[in-house]
Design a protein around this motif. Structure first.
Motif, mmCIF file in Angstrom:
data_model
loop_
_atom_site.group_PDB
_atom_site.id
_atom_site.type_symbol
_atom_site.label_atom_id
_atom_site.label_comp_id
_atom_site.label_asym_id
_atom_site.label_seq_id
_atom_site.Cartn_x
_atom_site.Cartn_y
_atom_site.Cartn_z
ATOM 1 N N ASN A 1 0.853 -1.176 0.000
ATOM 2 C CA ASN A 1 0.000 0.000 0.000
ATOM 3 C C ASN A 1 0.900 1.241 0.000
ATOM 4 O OD1 ASN A 1 -1.979 1.894 0.325
ATOM 5 N ND2 ASN A 1 -2.545 1.271 2.390
ATOM 6 N N PHE A 2 1.382 1.606 -1.183
ATOM 7 C CA PHE A 2 2.248 2.784 -1.291
ATOM 8 C C PHE A 2 1.378 4.029 -1.481
ATOM 9 C CE2 PHE A 2 5.232 -0.506 -2.855
ATOM 10 C CZ PHE A 2 6.236 -0.299 -1.922
ATOM 11 N N THR A 3 1.184 4.730 -0.420
ATOM 12 C CA THR A 3 0.451 5.994 -0.495
ATOM 13 C C THR A 3 1.446 7.096 -0.158
ATOM 14 O OG1 THR A 3 -0.222 5.831 1.807
ATOM 15 C CG2 THR A 3 -1.760 4.968 0.168
ATOM 16 N N ASP A 4 1.094 8.297 -0.533
ATOM 17 C CA ASP A 4 1.990 9.420 -0.267
ATOM 18 C C ASP A 4 2.158 9.679 1.224
ATOM 19 O OD1 ASP A 4 2.404 9.764 -2.942
ATOM 20 O OD2 ASP A 4 0.826 11.271 -3.170
ATOM 21 N N GLU A 5 1.128 9.406 1.975
ATOM 22 C CA GLU A 5 1.180 9.673 3.408
ATOM 23 C C GLU A 5 0.719 8.452 4.188
ATOM 24 O OE1 GLU A 5 -0.944 13.169 4.549
ATOM 25 O OE2 GLU A 5 -0.217 14.302 2.834
ATOM 26 N N LEU A 6 1.300 8.291 5.359
ATOM 27 C CA LEU A 6 0.838 7.256 6.268
ATOM 28 C C LEU A 6 -0.460 7.724 6.916
ATOM 29 C CD1 LEU A 6 4.184 6.348 8.061
ATOM 30 C CD2 LEU A 6 2.949 4.953 6.407
ATOM 31 N N ASN A 7 -1.278 6.792 7.289
ATOM 32 C CA ASN A 7 -2.505 7.131 7.998
ATOM 33 C C ASN A 7 -2.133 7.424 9.448
ATOM 34 O OD1 ASN A 7 -5.008 7.392 9.135
ATOM 35 N ND2 ASN A 7 -5.696 5.315 8.627
ATOM 36 N N LEU A 8 -1.895 8.686 9.752
ATOM 37 C CA LEU A 8 -1.432 9.071 11.080
ATOM 38 C C LEU A 8 -2.512 8.950 12.148
ATOM 39 C CD1 LEU A 8 0.806 12.122 10.117
ATOM 40 C CD2 LEU A 8 1.480 9.744 10.499
ATOM 41 N N THR B 1 -2.318 -7.341 6.820
ATOM 42 C CA THR B 1 -3.684 -6.807 6.823
ATOM 43 C C THR B 1 -3.775 -5.418 6.214
ATOM 44 O OG1 THR B 1 -3.491 -5.912 9.054
ATOM 45 C CG2 THR B 1 -4.343 -8.142 8.861
ATOM 46 N N THR B 2 -2.681 -4.643 6.270
ATOM 47 C CA THR B 2 -2.743 -3.260 5.776
ATOM 48 C C THR B 2 -1.922 -3.022 4.519
ATOM 49 O OG1 THR B 2 -0.837 -2.537 7.087
ATOM 50 C CG2 THR B 2 -3.011 -2.389 8.128
ATOM 51 N N GLY B 3 -0.856 -3.790 4.334
ATOM 52 C CA GLY B 3 0.038 -3.569 3.197
ATOM 53 C C GLY B 3 0.976 -2.389 3.392
ATOM 54 N N THR B 4 0.996 -1.817 4.591
ATOM 55 C CA THR B 4 1.846 -0.661 4.869
ATOM 56 C C THR B 4 3.308 -1.105 4.989
ATOM 57 O OG1 THR B 4 0.015 0.362 6.042
ATOM 58 C CG2 THR B 4 2.198 1.291 6.424
ATOM 59 N N PRO B 5 4.201 -0.542 4.174
ATOM 60 C CA PRO B 5 5.611 -0.960 4.178
ATOM 61 C C PRO B 5 6.336 -0.737 5.514
ATOM 62 C CG PRO B 5 5.117 0.327 2.222
ATOM 63 C CD PRO B 5 3.921 0.407 3.105
#
Length: 165
Positions: free
Chosen positions: A43-50, A117-121
Motif C-alpha cells: 500500500n504505497f500511499t503518499d502519506e501514512l494514515n497518522l 492486513t494493511t500492506g503498509t511498508p
C-alpha cells in the motif's frame, strides 16, 4: 536410555543444539515473512494514515522487544554465571537465548501480520529489521565464552570441544 546410548554432552554438541534452535526459529520467522510479503499487496500511499494508532504502537513494540530481550537475556545470563557446573551454565545460556529469540520473534510476527492486513511498508520494514537482528544473534563459541565469562577450568573444559561434560 542406557549410558552407552546417551549422546555425549560435549561443548560441540551443545553449540550444535544452540545453533539448530536459533536457525529453526529464525528460518521459521523468515519463511512466514516471505509468505506474507509475497501474498500482500503493498500500500504505497503518499502519506501514512497518522490516525491509525498501530502506526505508532507496532514500531514501539519492535523497539521494546529489542531492549527487553537484551535486558532479560542479561539477567538470565547473570544467573547462569553463578551456577556451579559448566553444564548448568550452558543450560542457562541456552534458556536465556531461547527467551531472547522468542521476544524478538514475537515482535517480528506481530509486525508481519499487521503488514499482511494493511500492506503498509513500515510494518514489513520493522519486521525485517528485527529479523536481521535475530539472525545476528546466532550463538558462537566465542559468544558463549564471553557472555558466560568462562575462565579457568570452565573455559578449558569448554574449549576441549569434544570432551564429555
Amino acid at each position: 536410555m542406557t549410558q552407552q546410548n546417551r549422546p555425549q554432552r560435549t561443548p560441540k554438541n551443545f553449540l550444535k543444539t544452540a545453533k539448530i534452535i536459533h536457525l529453526a526459529l529464525a528460518m521459521g520467522c523468515l519463511a512466514i515473512s516471505a509468505y506474507f510479503y509475497s501474498n500482500t499487496e503493498m500500500n504505497f500511499t503518499d502519506e501514512l494514515n497518522l490516525k491509525d494508532p498501530m502506526i505508532y504502537i507496532l514500531p514501539v513494540i519492535g523497539a521494546i522487544a529489542f531492549f527487553a530481550s537484551s535486558v532479560l537475556y542479561r539477567n538470565l545470563i547473570d544467573k547462569a554465571k553463578t551456577q556451579p557446573s559448566l553444564l548448568s551454565k550452558l543450560n542457562g545460556f541456552l534458556s536465556a537465548n531461547i527467551v531472547r529469540y522468542a521476544i524478538i520473534e514475537g515482535a517480528t510476527l506481530i509486525n508481519i501480520i499487521w503488514f499482511s492486513t494493511t500492506g503498509t511498508p513500515l510494518y514489513i520494514t520493522v519486521a525485517g529489521t528485527l529479523l536481521i537482528y535475530l539472525f545476528w544473534l546466532r550463538p558462537t563459541k566465542d559468544k558463549v565464552i564471553e557472555d558466560l565469562a568462562l575462565r579457568g577450568q570452565d573455559k578449558a573444559k569448554f574449549e576441549a570441544f569434544d570432551q564429555d561434560l
